[in-house]
Scaffold this active site. Structure first.
Site, mmCIF file in Angstrom:
data_model
loop_
_atom_site.group_PDB
_atom_site.id
_atom_site.type_symbol
_atom_site.label_atom_id
_atom_site.label_comp_id
_atom_site.label_asym_id
_atom_site.label_seq_id
_atom_site.Cartn_x
_atom_site.Cartn_y
_atom_site.Cartn_z
ATOM 1 N N CYS A 137 0.836 -1.200 0.000
ATOM 2 C CA CYS A 137 0.000 0.000 0.000
ATOM 3 C C CYS A 137 0.872 1.252 0.000
ATOM 4 O O CYS A 137 1.321 1.700 1.054
ATOM 5 C CB CYS A 137 -0.922 -0.019 1.217
ATOM 6 S SG CYS A 137 -1.901 1.472 1.341
ATOM 7 N N CYS A 140 -0.362 4.140 2.062
ATOM 8 C CA CYS A 140 -0.226 3.995 3.519
ATOM 9 C C CYS A 140 1.217 4.293 3.936
ATOM 10 O O CYS A 140 1.456 4.900 4.975
ATOM 11 C CB CYS A 140 -0.531 2.577 3.983
ATOM 12 S SG CYS A 140 -1.983 1.850 3.263
ATOM 13 N N ASP A 141 2.174 3.798 3.160
ATOM 14 C CA ASP A 141 3.562 3.758 3.623
ATOM 15 C C ASP A 141 4.523 4.636 2.835
ATOM 16 O O ASP A 141 5.696 4.776 3.214
ATOM 17 C CB ASP A 141 4.072 2.304 3.582
ATOM 18 C CG ASP A 141 3.201 1.399 4.432
ATOM 19 O OD1 ASP A 141 2.747 1.858 5.493
ATOM 20 O OD2 ASP A 141 2.950 0.253 4.027
#
Ligand code: NDP
Length: 312
Positions: A137, A140-141
Protein backbone atom coordinates in the site's frame (compact mmCIF):
# COMPACT_ATOMS: atom_id res chain seq x y z
CA UNK A 1 -26.17 -19.92 29.16
CA UNK A 2 -27.45 -16.52 28.09
CA UNK A 3 -29.69 -16.39 25.04
CA UNK A 4 -27.89 -15.94 21.75
CA UNK A 5 -28.18 -12.54 20.06
CA UNK A 6 -30.40 -12.53 16.96
CA UNK A 7 -30.52 -10.25 13.94
CA UNK A 8 -32.55 -10.16 10.74
CA UNK A 9 -29.59 -9.07 8.70
CA UNK A 10 -25.89 -9.54 9.44
CA UNK A 11 -23.48 -7.67 7.18
CA UNK A 12 -19.85 -8.77 7.10
CA UNK A 13 -17.37 -6.16 5.88
CA UNK A 14 -16.98 -2.40 5.91
CA UNK A 15 -16.08 -1.36 2.36
CA UNK A 16 -18.48 0.45 0.01
CA UNK A 17 -20.50 -2.76 -0.41
CA UNK A 18 -20.94 -3.40 3.32
CA UNK A 19 -21.81 0.17 4.29
CA UNK A 20 -24.18 0.64 1.34
CA UNK A 21 -25.92 -2.61 2.24
CA UNK A 22 -26.21 -1.24 5.79
CA UNK A 23 -27.73 2.04 4.55
CA UNK A 24 -30.38 0.21 2.55
CA UNK A 25 -31.04 -2.50 5.13
CA UNK A 26 -31.46 -0.02 7.96
CA UNK A 27 -33.80 2.17 5.91
CA UNK A 28 -35.82 -1.01 5.24
CA UNK A 29 -36.14 -1.56 9.02
CA UNK A 30 -34.00 -4.71 9.04
CA UNK A 31 -31.94 -3.32 11.96
CA UNK A 32 -28.72 -4.66 10.45
CA UNK A 33 -25.64 -5.53 12.48
CA UNK A 34 -22.40 -4.89 10.58
CA UNK A 35 -19.00 -6.28 11.56
CA UNK A 36 -16.19 -4.16 10.17
CA UNK A 37 -13.37 -6.71 10.00
CA UNK A 38 -9.65 -5.97 10.25
CA UNK A 39 -9.35 -3.23 7.66
CA UNK A 40 -12.06 -0.79 8.66
CA UNK A 41 -13.38 1.02 5.60
CA UNK A 42 -11.80 -1.53 3.28
CA UNK A 43 -9.39 -1.04 0.42
CA UNK A 44 -10.44 2.52 -0.43
CA UNK A 45 -8.90 3.67 2.84
CA UNK A 46 -5.52 2.66 1.40
CA UNK A 47 -5.79 5.07 -1.53
CA UNK A 48 -5.38 8.83 -1.35
CA UNK A 49 -7.69 10.68 -3.68
CA UNK A 50 -10.78 8.99 -5.16
CA UNK A 51 -11.60 10.86 -8.36
CA UNK A 52 -14.13 8.58 -9.99
CA UNK A 53 -16.79 8.03 -7.31
CA UNK A 54 -19.86 9.86 -8.71
CA UNK A 55 -20.99 12.85 -6.70
CA UNK A 56 -17.58 14.25 -5.81
CA UNK A 57 -16.58 16.60 -8.65
CA UNK A 58 -13.45 17.70 -6.77
CA UNK A 59 -12.54 14.16 -5.62
CA UNK A 60 -12.52 12.96 -2.02
CA UNK A 61 -10.02 11.03 0.09
CA UNK A 62 -10.72 7.32 0.47
CA UNK A 63 -10.79 7.66 4.26
CA UNK A 64 -13.34 10.51 4.14
CA UNK A 65 -15.54 8.70 1.61
CA UNK A 66 -15.68 5.59 3.77
CA UNK A 67 -16.34 7.58 6.92
CA UNK A 68 -19.20 9.38 5.13
CA UNK A 69 -20.71 6.05 4.06
CA UNK A 70 -20.40 4.71 7.59
CA UNK A 71 -22.04 7.79 9.13
CA UNK A 72 -24.87 7.51 6.61
CA UNK A 73 -25.47 3.90 7.68
CA UNK A 74 -25.29 4.79 11.39
CA UNK A 75 -27.73 7.68 10.88
CA UNK A 76 -30.42 5.20 9.87
CA UNK A 77 -29.70 2.90 12.79
CA UNK A 78 -27.17 0.37 11.49
CA UNK A 79 -25.33 -1.26 14.40
CA UNK A 80 -21.69 -1.02 13.26
CA UNK A 81 -19.23 -3.00 15.37
CA UNK A 82 -15.56 -3.94 15.60
CA UNK A 83 -14.90 -7.61 15.07
CA UNK A 84 -13.88 -10.39 12.71
CA UNK A 85 -16.12 -13.25 11.66
CA UNK A 86 -14.09 -16.35 12.44
CA UNK A 87 -16.61 -19.12 11.74
CA UNK A 88 -19.98 -19.58 10.06
CA UNK A 89 -22.60 -22.28 10.16
CA UNK A 90 -24.85 -21.88 7.14
CA UNK A 91 -26.30 -25.41 7.31
CA UNK A 92 -29.65 -24.27 8.69
CA UNK A 93 -31.58 -21.06 9.26
CA UNK A 94 -31.22 -18.96 11.27
CA UNK A 95 -27.52 -19.04 10.42
CA UNK A 96 -24.98 -19.00 13.25
CA UNK A 97 -21.95 -16.78 12.93
CA UNK A 98 -18.99 -16.62 15.33
CA UNK A 99 -17.29 -13.30 16.02
CA UNK A 100 -13.65 -13.18 17.22
CA UNK A 101 -13.84 -16.89 18.13
CA UNK A 102 -15.92 -16.18 21.22
CA UNK A 103 -19.28 -14.58 20.41
CA UNK A 104 -22.14 -16.17 18.49
CA UNK A 105 -24.94 -14.43 16.62
CA UNK A 106 -27.96 -15.88 14.86
CA UNK A 107 -28.85 -14.21 11.59
CA UNK A 108 -31.86 -14.71 9.34
CA UNK A 109 -29.91 -13.30 6.40
CA UNK A 110 -26.20 -12.70 5.87
CA UNK A 111 -24.59 -10.28 3.41
CA UNK A 112 -20.95 -11.13 2.72
CA UNK A 113 -18.99 -8.02 1.74
CA UNK A 114 -15.49 -8.98 2.86
CA UNK A 115 -13.70 -7.68 -0.24
CA UNK A 116 -10.29 -8.75 -1.42
CA UNK A 117 -6.70 -8.52 -0.14
CA UNK A 118 -3.46 -7.64 -1.90
CA UNK A 119 -1.39 -10.52 -3.30
CA UNK A 120 2.30 -11.09 -2.57
CA UNK A 121 4.95 -12.77 -4.73
CA UNK A 122 5.70 -15.48 -2.18
CA UNK A 123 9.35 -14.56 -1.59
CA UNK A 124 10.91 -15.12 1.87
CA UNK A 125 12.03 -11.47 1.95
CA UNK A 126 8.41 -10.30 1.82
CA UNK A 127 7.57 -11.91 5.16
CA UNK A 128 10.90 -10.96 6.67
CA UNK A 129 10.67 -7.27 5.74
CA UNK A 130 6.90 -6.71 5.87
CA UNK A 131 6.50 -3.36 7.59
CA UNK A 132 10.27 -2.83 7.23
CA UNK A 133 10.33 -1.77 3.62
CA UNK A 134 7.90 -4.25 2.05
CA UNK A 135 4.38 -2.93 1.60
CA UNK A 136 1.28 -3.53 -0.52
CA UNK A 137 0.00 0.00 0.00
CA UNK A 138 1.94 2.97 -1.33
CA UNK A 139 -0.50 5.49 0.02
CA UNK A 140 -0.23 4.00 3.52
CA UNK A 141 3.56 3.76 3.62
CA UNK A 142 4.94 6.01 0.88
CA UNK A 143 5.49 8.80 3.37
CA UNK A 144 8.43 6.87 4.86
CA UNK A 145 10.35 6.93 1.56
CA UNK A 146 10.64 10.64 0.93
CA UNK A 147 13.71 11.35 -1.22
CA UNK A 148 14.60 7.64 -1.23
CA UNK A 149 14.56 5.02 -4.01
CA UNK A 150 11.72 2.50 -4.18
CA UNK A 151 10.40 -0.27 -6.43
CA UNK A 152 6.84 -1.17 -7.42
CA UNK A 153 6.02 -4.60 -8.86
CA UNK A 154 3.18 -4.94 -11.37
CA UNK A 155 1.91 -3.49 -14.61
CA UNK A 156 -1.78 -2.90 -13.90
CA UNK A 157 -3.69 0.23 -12.90
CA UNK A 158 -2.79 -0.24 -9.26
CA UNK A 159 0.94 -0.46 -10.00
CA UNK A 160 0.78 2.67 -12.18
CA UNK A 161 -1.23 4.57 -9.59
CA UNK A 162 1.18 3.57 -6.82
CA UNK A 163 4.25 4.38 -8.93
CA UNK A 164 2.95 7.86 -9.76
CA UNK A 165 2.02 8.48 -6.14
CA UNK A 166 5.42 7.31 -4.90
CA UNK A 167 7.19 9.38 -7.56
CA UNK A 168 5.79 12.46 -5.82
CA UNK A 169 7.59 11.50 -2.63
CA UNK A 170 10.57 9.34 -3.52
CA UNK A 171 13.69 10.30 -5.45
CA UNK A 172 13.33 7.45 -7.93
CA UNK A 173 10.74 4.73 -8.59
CA UNK A 174 11.52 1.50 -10.43
CA UNK A 175 8.51 -0.28 -11.90
CA UNK A 176 9.24 -3.99 -12.23
CA UNK A 177 7.08 -5.32 -15.08
CA UNK A 178 7.21 -8.98 -16.07
CA UNK A 179 6.08 -8.50 -19.68
CA UNK A 180 7.01 -5.90 -22.32
CA UNK A 181 3.62 -4.18 -22.01
CA UNK A 182 1.57 -2.67 -19.21
CA UNK A 183 -1.84 -4.11 -18.49
CA UNK A 184 -3.00 -0.73 -17.17
CA UNK A 185 -5.51 1.57 -18.92
CA UNK A 186 -4.11 4.15 -21.36
CA UNK A 187 -4.61 7.12 -19.04
CA UNK A 188 -2.64 5.45 -16.25
CA UNK A 189 0.12 4.41 -18.67
CA UNK A 190 0.38 8.01 -19.86
CA UNK A 191 0.72 9.25 -16.29
CA UNK A 192 3.60 6.85 -15.73
CA UNK A 193 5.30 7.80 -19.01
CA UNK A 194 4.97 11.49 -18.15
CA UNK A 195 6.64 11.08 -14.76
CA UNK A 196 10.39 11.58 -15.21
CA UNK A 197 11.54 9.82 -12.03
CA UNK A 198 9.83 6.51 -12.85
CA UNK A 199 12.00 3.97 -14.65
CA UNK A 200 10.26 0.88 -16.02
CA UNK A 201 12.30 -2.31 -15.87
CA UNK A 202 10.62 -4.28 -18.64
CA UNK A 203 10.49 -8.08 -18.58
CA UNK A 204 12.00 -8.44 -15.12
CA UNK A 205 10.86 -10.69 -12.27
CA UNK A 206 11.94 -10.38 -8.67
CA UNK A 207 13.80 -13.35 -7.24
CA UNK A 208 14.94 -11.92 -3.90
CA UNK A 209 14.37 -8.97 -1.63
CA UNK A 210 17.52 -8.14 0.29
CA UNK A 211 17.98 -6.21 3.51
CA UNK A 212 19.52 -5.95 6.94
CA UNK A 213 18.32 -5.32 10.49
CA UNK A 214 17.10 -1.86 9.44
CA UNK A 215 14.95 -3.20 6.63
CA UNK A 216 15.01 -3.48 2.85
CA UNK A 217 18.18 -2.46 1.00
CA UNK A 218 17.54 -3.82 -2.47
CA UNK A 219 16.22 -6.54 -4.74
CA UNK A 220 17.61 -9.10 -7.13
CA UNK A 221 15.80 -9.30 -10.44
CA UNK A 222 16.10 -11.61 -13.38
CA UNK A 223 15.36 -10.59 -16.96
CA UNK A 224 13.33 -12.93 -19.17
CA UNK A 225 16.57 -13.48 -21.13
CA UNK A 226 18.18 -14.86 -17.96
CA UNK A 227 20.37 -11.82 -17.16
CA UNK A 228 20.46 -10.93 -13.43
CA UNK A 229 20.27 -7.40 -12.08
CA UNK A 230 20.33 -5.91 -8.61
CA UNK A 231 18.70 -2.64 -7.64
CA UNK A 232 19.26 -0.60 -4.50
CA UNK A 233 15.97 0.45 -2.89
CA UNK A 234 14.66 1.22 0.58
CA UNK A 235 11.05 0.36 -0.21
CA UNK A 236 9.51 -2.52 -2.15
CA UNK A 237 5.84 -2.19 -3.04
CA UNK A 238 3.58 -4.99 -4.29
CA UNK A 239 0.82 -4.13 -6.76
CA UNK A 240 0.09 -7.45 -8.47
CA UNK A 241 -3.60 -7.92 -7.83
CA UNK A 242 -5.86 -9.24 -5.13
CA UNK A 243 -7.26 -12.36 -3.46
CA UNK A 244 -10.93 -12.46 -2.42
CA UNK A 245 -11.48 -12.85 1.34
CA UNK A 246 -13.60 -16.01 1.30
CA UNK A 247 -11.67 -18.61 3.32
CA UNK A 248 -14.01 -18.51 6.30
CA UNK A 249 -17.06 -19.19 4.08
CA UNK A 250 -15.63 -22.18 2.24
CA UNK A 251 -16.73 -24.81 1.41
CA UNK A 252 -20.33 -23.94 2.34
CA UNK A 253 -20.52 -20.96 -0.01
CA UNK A 254 -19.75 -21.74 -3.64
CA UNK A 255 -16.68 -19.97 -5.05
CA UNK A 256 -14.99 -19.98 -8.49
CA UNK A 257 -11.47 -21.26 -9.18
CA UNK A 258 -9.95 -17.99 -7.94
CA UNK A 259 -11.97 -18.00 -4.71
CA UNK A 260 -14.55 -15.36 -5.71
CA UNK A 261 -18.08 -16.09 -4.48
CA UNK A 262 -20.42 -17.13 -7.27
CA UNK A 263 -23.61 -15.06 -7.43
CA UNK A 264 -26.64 -16.06 -9.47
CA UNK A 265 -29.06 -14.66 -12.01
CA UNK A 266 -27.72 -11.08 -11.98
CA UNK A 267 -28.55 -10.88 -8.27
CA UNK A 268 -26.40 -11.12 -5.13
CA UNK A 269 -27.78 -14.57 -4.28
CA UNK A 270 -25.25 -17.28 -3.47
CA UNK A 271 -25.83 -21.04 -3.51
CA UNK A 272 -27.34 -20.74 0.01
CA UNK A 273 -30.82 -19.19 0.27
CA UNK A 274 -30.56 -16.21 2.61
CA UNK A 275 -26.82 -15.67 2.12
CA UNK A 276 -25.91 -12.87 -0.28
CA UNK A 277 -22.57 -11.55 -1.51
CA UNK A 278 -21.70 -8.02 -2.59
CA UNK A 279 -18.65 -6.07 -3.74
CA UNK A 280 -15.16 -7.29 -4.62
CA UNK A 281 -15.64 -10.61 -2.86
CA UNK A 282 -17.86 -11.68 -5.79
CA UNK A 283 -16.48 -9.43 -8.52
CA UNK A 284 -13.26 -10.27 -10.36
CA UNK A 285 -14.18 -7.93 -13.25
CA UNK A 286 -15.06 -4.38 -12.23
CA UNK A 287 -13.70 -4.02 -8.66
CA UNK A 288 -14.61 -0.35 -8.35
CA UNK A 289 -15.91 1.51 -5.33
CA UNK A 290 -19.08 2.45 -7.14
CA UNK A 291 -19.78 -1.07 -8.43
CA UNK A 292 -19.19 -2.45 -4.93
CA UNK A 293 -21.59 0.13 -3.48
CA UNK A 294 -24.18 -0.74 -6.11
CA UNK A 295 -24.01 -4.45 -5.36
CA UNK A 296 -24.29 -3.67 -1.63
CA UNK A 297 -27.56 -1.94 -2.42
CA UNK A 298 -28.68 -4.98 -4.43
CA UNK A 299 -27.79 -7.33 -1.57
CA UNK A 300 -29.88 -5.37 0.94
CA UNK A 301 -32.84 -5.37 -1.44
CA UNK A 302 -32.37 -9.11 -2.08
CA UNK A 303 -32.22 -9.75 1.69
CA UNK A 304 -35.34 -7.70 2.35
CA UNK A 305 -37.29 -9.48 -0.38
CA UNK A 306 -36.11 -12.82 0.95
CA UNK A 307 -37.29 -11.94 4.47
CA UNK A 308 -40.69 -10.63 3.37
CA UNK A 309 -41.17 -13.54 1.02
CA UNK A 310 -41.73 -11.05 -1.82
CA UNK A 311 -40.08 -13.31 -4.33
CA UNK A 312 -41.04 -16.74 -3.06
P1 NDP B 1 -4.39 -6.39 -12.30
O1 NDP B 1 -4.75 -7.82 -12.16
O2 NDP B 1 -5.07 -5.56 -13.32
O3 NDP B 1 -2.82 -6.28 -12.63
C1 NDP B 1 -1.88 -7.03 -11.93
C2 NDP B 1 -0.51 -6.73 -12.52
O4 NDP B 1 0.46 -7.42 -11.74
C3 NDP B 1 -0.36 -7.18 -13.96
O5 NDP B 1 0.44 -6.28 -14.67
C4 NDP B 1 0.36 -8.53 -13.80
O6 NDP B 1 1.18 -8.84 -14.88
C5 NDP B 1 1.21 -8.27 -12.59
N1 NDP B 1 1.51 -9.51 -11.86
C6 NDP B 1 0.63 -10.42 -11.36
N2 NDP B 1 1.28 -11.42 -10.74
C7 NDP B 1 2.59 -11.13 -10.84
C8 NDP B 1 3.76 -11.78 -10.41
N3 NDP B 1 3.71 -12.93 -9.73
N4 NDP B 1 4.96 -11.20 -10.69
C9 NDP B 1 5.02 -10.03 -11.36
N5 NDP B 1 3.94 -9.36 -11.81
C10 NDP B 1 2.75 -9.91 -11.55
O7 NDP B 1 -4.51 -5.78 -10.82
P2 NDP B 1 -4.67 -4.28 -10.35
O8 NDP B 1 -4.66 -4.38 -8.89
O9 NDP B 1 -3.69 -3.39 -11.00
O10 NDP B 1 -6.10 -3.83 -10.85
C11 NDP B 1 -7.25 -4.59 -10.52
C12 NDP B 1 -8.48 -3.95 -11.14
O11 NDP B 1 -8.75 -2.69 -10.51
C13 NDP B 1 -8.33 -3.65 -12.61
O12 NDP B 1 -9.56 -3.88 -13.24
C14 NDP B 1 -7.97 -2.19 -12.64
O13 NDP B 1 -8.34 -1.56 -13.86
C15 NDP B 1 -8.77 -1.65 -11.48
N6 NDP B 1 -8.15 -0.44 -10.92
C16 NDP B 1 -8.62 0.77 -11.34
C17 NDP B 1 -8.07 1.94 -10.86
C18 NDP B 1 -8.62 3.23 -11.34
O14 NDP B 1 -9.56 3.22 -12.11
N7 NDP B 1 -8.11 4.35 -10.92
C19 NDP B 1 -6.96 1.94 -9.89
C20 NDP B 1 -6.54 0.62 -9.52
C21 NDP B 1 -7.11 -0.51 -10.03
P3 NDP B 1 0.57 -9.30 -16.30
O15 NDP B 1 0.04 -8.05 -16.92
O16 NDP B 1 1.75 -9.85 -16.98
O17 NDP B 1 -0.50 -10.31 -15.98
Amino acid sequence: MSEMEKTKCLIIGSGPAGYTAAIYASRANLNPVLYEGLQIGGQLTTTTEVENFPGYPQGITGVQLMDDLKQQAVRFGADVRFGMITKVNFSKRPFTVTVDDNKHIQAETVIIATGATAKYLGLPGEEKFKGMGVSACATCDGFFYRKKDVAVVGGGDTACEEAVYLAGLARKVYMIVRRNVLRATTIMQQRVMNTPNIEILWEYQTVEITGNENGVTGATLVHNSGEEKTITVDGFFLAIGHQPNTEVFKPAVETDEHGYIVTHEKTTKTNIAGVFAAGDVQDPHYRQGITAAASGCMAAIDAERFLTGAEN
